[in-house]
Design a protein around this motif. Structure first.
Motif, PDB file in Angstrom:
ATOM      1  N   MET A  86      37.156 -24.043 -13.524  1.00  0.00           N
ATOM      2  CA  MET A  86      36.647 -23.767 -12.188  1.00  0.00           C
ATOM      3  C   MET A  86      35.611 -24.824 -11.831  1.00  0.00           C
ATOM      4  O   MET A  86      35.004 -25.412 -12.709  1.00  0.00           O
ATOM      5  N   LYS A  87      35.406 -25.035 -10.553  1.00  0.00           N
ATOM      6  CA  LYS A  87      34.365 -25.954 -10.086  1.00  0.00           C
ATOM      7  C   LYS A  87      33.027 -25.224 -10.002  1.00  0.00           C
ATOM      8  O   LYS A  87      32.969 -24.048  -9.646  1.00  0.00           O
ATOM      9  N   ALA A  88      31.955 -25.950 -10.343  1.00  0.00           N
ATOM     10  CA  ALA A  88      30.610 -25.392 -10.267  1.00  0.00           C
ATOM     11  C   ALA A  88      29.626 -26.512  -9.928  1.00  0.00           C
ATOM     12  O   ALA A  88      29.838 -27.673 -10.296  1.00  0.00           O
ATOM     13  N   LEU A  89      28.563 -26.151  -9.224  1.00  0.00           N
ATOM     14  CA  LEU A  89      27.484 -27.089  -8.915  1.00  0.00           C
ATOM     15  C   LEU A  89      26.441 -26.966 -10.013  1.00  0.00           C
ATOM     16  O   LEU A  89      25.856 -25.892 -10.201  1.00  0.00           O
ATOM     17  N   VAL A  90      26.225 -28.057 -10.754  1.00  0.00           N
ATOM     18  CA  VAL A  90      25.396 -27.974 -11.953  1.00  0.00           C
ATOM     19  C   VAL A  90      24.321 -29.054 -12.019  1.00  0.00           C
ATOM     20  O   VAL A  90      24.419 -30.103 -11.385  1.00  0.00           O
ATOM     21  N   ILE A  91      23.331 -28.744 -12.834  1.00  0.00           N
ATOM     22  CA  ILE A  91      22.390 -29.732 -13.343  1.00  0.00           C
ATOM     23  C   ILE A  91      22.955 -30.083 -14.717  1.00  0.00           C
ATOM     24  O   ILE A  91      23.091 -29.207 -15.571  1.00  0.00           O
ATOM     25  N   GLU A  92      23.306 -31.323 -14.925  1.00  0.00           N
ATOM     26  CA  GLU A  92      24.018 -31.690 -16.156  1.00  0.00           C
ATOM     27  C   GLU A  92      23.123 -31.813 -17.376  1.00  0.00           C
ATOM     28  O   GLU A  92      23.565 -31.555 -18.491  1.00  0.00           O
ATOM     29  N   LYS A  93      21.856 -32.220 -17.186  1.00  0.00           N
ATOM     30  CA  LYS A  93      20.969 -32.367 -18.345  1.00  0.00           C
ATOM     31  C   LYS A  93      19.529 -32.057 -17.941  1.00  0.00           C
ATOM     32  O   LYS A  93      19.185 -32.075 -16.759  1.00  0.00           O
ATOM     33  N   ALA A  94      18.708 -31.775 -18.924  1.00  0.00           N
ATOM     34  CA  ALA A  94      17.328 -31.356 -18.677  1.00  0.00           C
ATOM     35  C   ALA A  94      16.523 -32.392 -17.903  1.00  0.00           C
ATOM     36  O   ALA A  94      15.605 -32.059 -17.165  1.00  0.00           O
ATOM     37  N   ALA A  95      16.862 -33.658 -18.036  1.00  0.00           N
ATOM     38  CA  ALA A  95      16.117 -34.724 -17.356  1.00  0.00           C
ATOM     39  C   ALA A  95      16.412 -34.770 -15.853  1.00  0.00           C
ATOM     40  O   ALA A  95      15.668 -35.386 -15.095  1.00  0.00           O
ATOM     41  N   ASP A  96      17.486 -34.124 -15.387  1.00  0.00           N
ATOM     42  CA  ASP A  96      17.820 -34.112 -13.959  1.00  0.00           C
ATOM     43  C   ASP A  96      16.865 -33.174 -13.228  1.00  0.00           C
ATOM     44  O   ASP A  96      16.794 -31.995 -13.539  1.00  0.00           O
ATOM     45  N   ARG A  97      16.134 -33.717 -12.239  1.00  0.00           N
ATOM     46  CA  ARG A  97      15.095 -32.944 -11.577  1.00  0.00           C
ATOM     47  C   ARG A  97      15.085 -33.077 -10.059  1.00  0.00           C
ATOM     48  O   ARG A  97      14.071 -32.867  -9.431  1.00  0.00           O
ATOM     49  N   SER A  98      16.218 -33.397  -9.442  1.00  0.00           N
ATOM     50  CA  SER A  98      16.235 -33.484  -7.977  1.00  0.00           C
ATOM     51  C   SER A  98      17.595 -33.034  -7.451  1.00  0.00           C
ATOM     52  O   SER A  98      18.570 -32.965  -8.196  1.00  0.00           O
ATOM     53  N   LEU A  99      17.656 -32.749  -6.163  1.00  0.00           N
ATOM     54  CA  LEU A  99      18.913 -32.350  -5.540  1.00  0.00           C
ATOM     55  C   LEU A  99      19.977 -33.430  -5.687  1.00  0.00           C
ATOM     56  O   LEU A  99      21.164 -33.134  -5.807  1.00  0.00           O
ATOM     57  N   GLN A 100      19.569 -34.682  -5.718  1.00  0.00           N
ATOM     58  CA  GLN A 100      20.511 -35.786  -5.862  1.00  0.00           C
ATOM     59  C   GLN A 100      21.184 -35.797  -7.240  1.00  0.00           C
ATOM     60  O   GLN A 100      22.223 -36.419  -7.413  1.00  0.00           O
ATOM     61  N   ASP A 101      20.584 -35.131  -8.199  1.00  0.00           N
ATOM     62  CA  ASP A 101      21.142 -35.085  -9.543  1.00  0.00           C
ATOM     63  C   ASP A 101      22.237 -34.028  -9.705  1.00  0.00           C
ATOM     64  O   ASP A 101      22.907 -33.980 -10.736  1.00  0.00           O
ATOM     65  N   LEU A 102      22.413 -33.158  -8.709  1.00  0.00           N
ATOM     66  CA  LEU A 102      23.418 -32.103  -8.804  1.00  0.00           C
ATOM     67  C   LEU A 102      24.817 -32.686  -8.674  1.00  0.00           C
ATOM     68  O   LEU A 102      25.054 -33.611  -7.903  1.00  0.00           O
ATOM     69  N   ASN A 103      25.741 -32.119  -9.416  1.00  0.00           N
ATOM     70  CA  ASN A 103      27.128 -32.578  -9.378  1.00  0.00           C
ATOM     71  C   ASN A 103      28.082 -31.398  -9.460  1.00  0.00           C
ATOM     72  O   ASN A 103      27.791 -30.395 -10.118  1.00  0.00           O
ATOM     73  N   PHE A 104      29.236 -31.541  -8.782  1.00  0.00           N
ATOM     74  CA  PHE A 104      30.317 -30.580  -8.958  1.00  0.00           C
ATOM     75  C   PHE A 104      31.110 -31.012 -10.179  1.00  0.00           C
ATOM     76  O   PHE A 104      31.534 -32.160 -10.265  1.00  0.00           O
ATOM     77  N   VAL A 105      31.281 -30.100 -11.115  1.00  0.00           N
ATOM     78  CA  VAL A 105      32.031 -30.400 -12.332  1.00  0.00           C
ATOM     79  C   VAL A 105      32.958 -29.227 -12.656  1.00  0.00           C
ATOM     80  O   VAL A 105      32.793 -28.124 -12.141  1.00  0.00           O
ATOM     81  N   GLU A 106      33.900 -29.488 -13.527  1.00  0.00           N
ATOM     82  CA  GLU A 106      34.779 -28.439 -14.027  1.00  0.00           C
ATOM     83  C   GLU A 106      34.104 -27.772 -15.225  1.00  0.00           C
ATOM     84  O   GLU A 106      33.671 -28.454 -16.153  1.00  0.00           O
ATOM     85  N   VAL A 107      33.993 -26.451 -15.169  1.00  0.00           N
ATOM     86  CA  VAL A 107      33.459 -25.675 -16.286  1.00  0.00           C
ATOM     87  C   VAL A 107      34.400 -24.500 -16.535  1.00  0.00           C
ATOM     88  O   VAL A 107      35.242 -24.178 -15.690  1.00  0.00           O
ATOM     89  N   LEU A 108      34.250 -23.857 -17.657  1.00  0.00           N
ATOM     90  CA  LEU A 108      35.080 -22.698 -17.978  1.00  0.00           C
ATOM     91  C   LEU A 108      34.683 -21.498 -17.122  1.00  0.00           C
ATOM     92  O   LEU A 108      33.498 -21.313 -16.804  1.00  0.00           O
ATOM     93  N   VAL A 109      35.634 -20.677 -16.768  1.00  0.00           N
ATOM     94  CA  VAL A 109      35.337 -19.408 -16.110  1.00  0.00           C
ATOM     95  C   VAL A 109      34.543 -18.576 -17.105  1.00  0.00           C
ATOM     96  O   VAL A 109      34.944 -18.456 -18.270  1.00  0.00           O
ATOM     97  N   PRO A 110      33.400 -18.016 -16.671  1.00  0.00           N
ATOM     98  CA  PRO A 110      32.597 -17.251 -17.635  1.00  0.00           C
ATOM     99  C   PRO A 110      33.323 -15.985 -18.093  1.00  0.00           C
ATOM    100  O   PRO A 110      34.135 -15.416 -17.363  1.00  0.00           O
ATOM    101  N   THR A 111      33.024 -15.558 -19.292  1.00  0.00           N
ATOM    102  CA  THR A 111      33.590 -14.336 -19.847  1.00  0.00           C
ATOM    103  C   THR A 111      32.516 -13.262 -19.804  1.00  0.00           C
ATOM    104  O   THR A 111      31.419 -13.455 -20.329  1.00  0.00           O
ATOM    105  N   SER A 112      32.841 -12.137 -19.180  1.00  0.00           N
ATOM    106  CA  SER A 112      31.838 -11.076 -19.068  1.00  0.00           C
ATOM    107  C   SER A 112      31.763 -10.265 -20.357  1.00  0.00           C
ATOM    108  O   SER A 112      32.762 -10.050 -21.037  1.00  0.00           O
ATOM    109  N   ALA A 113      30.549  -9.833 -20.658  1.00  0.00           N
ATOM    110  CA  ALA A 113      30.325  -8.960 -21.808  1.00  0.00           C
ATOM    111  C   ALA A 113      30.701  -7.530 -21.412  1.00  0.00           C
ATOM    112  O   ALA A 113      31.002  -7.253 -20.251  1.00  0.00           O
ATOM    113  N   GLU A 114      30.628  -6.623 -22.354  1.00  0.00           N
ATOM    114  CA  GLU A 114      31.035  -5.242 -22.076  1.00  0.00           C
ATOM    115  C   GLU A 114      30.146  -4.537 -21.045  1.00  0.00           C
ATOM    116  O   GLU A 114      30.546  -3.539 -20.462  1.00  0.00           O
TER     117      GLU A 114
END
Length: 164
Positions: free
Chosen positions: A1-29
């Protein structure tokens, strides 16, 4: 799925955000999986990008305010069902809702059909409504107060506060 993420801890601005492919989260019980139909972008979302949340995994999905449809629930979830339309306000320490799917525990959710509003309206008003509620109902002591002045009631929080 696509998600808007901060890729690493050093990213600290809106310009650092990126759309990337990540796994669909799995819900707990004790959680439900929500197909996101609308997100709210509040001041909290952009302010926390500049801060540090030590509990974040990276890449970290942003987003606190969500509206959508429940597509699955954990076996210990009894208050929500598949196909329920909900909105909710997430937890800053976990992955957020700027994605196609998000997981949430029942206590973070409210049923949308009871408000008869669109997903976009539901997410737009969540942060301001919760802020006004916290300020008036949980933080302030109005036991002996007859009148309250709300400055700048033209904003999101103030416009909700004058309706309480």
């Amino acid at each position: 799925m696509k998600a808007l993420v901060i890729e690493k801890a050093a990213d600290r601005s809106l310009q650092d955000l990126n759309f990337v492919e990540v796994l669909v989260p799995t819900s707990a019980e004790h959680e439900g999986l929500i197909k996101v139909h609308a997100d709210g972008f509040s001041p909290v979302d952009y302010k926390i990008i500049e801060g540090v949340v030590s509990a974040w995994p990276y890449p970290h999905v942003l987003g606190l305010d969500v509206a959508g449809e429940i597509v699955s629930v954990g076996k210990k979830v009894t208050t929500w069902h598949v196909a329920d339309w909900v909105s909710g306000h997430g937890d800053l320490t976990k992955n957020g809702c700027f994605a196609e799917y998000v997981i949430a525990p029942p206590y973070e959710l409210v049923k949308n059909s009871s408000f008869c509003v669109s997903c976009e309206i539901a997410t737009r008003d969540l942060c301001g409504t919760l802020t006004a509620y916290e300020a008036i109902e949980r933080k302030a002591n109005f036991a002996n107060v007859n009148t309250v002045l709300v400055h700048d009631a033209a904003g999101g929080v103030g416009s909700i506060a004058i309706q309480c």
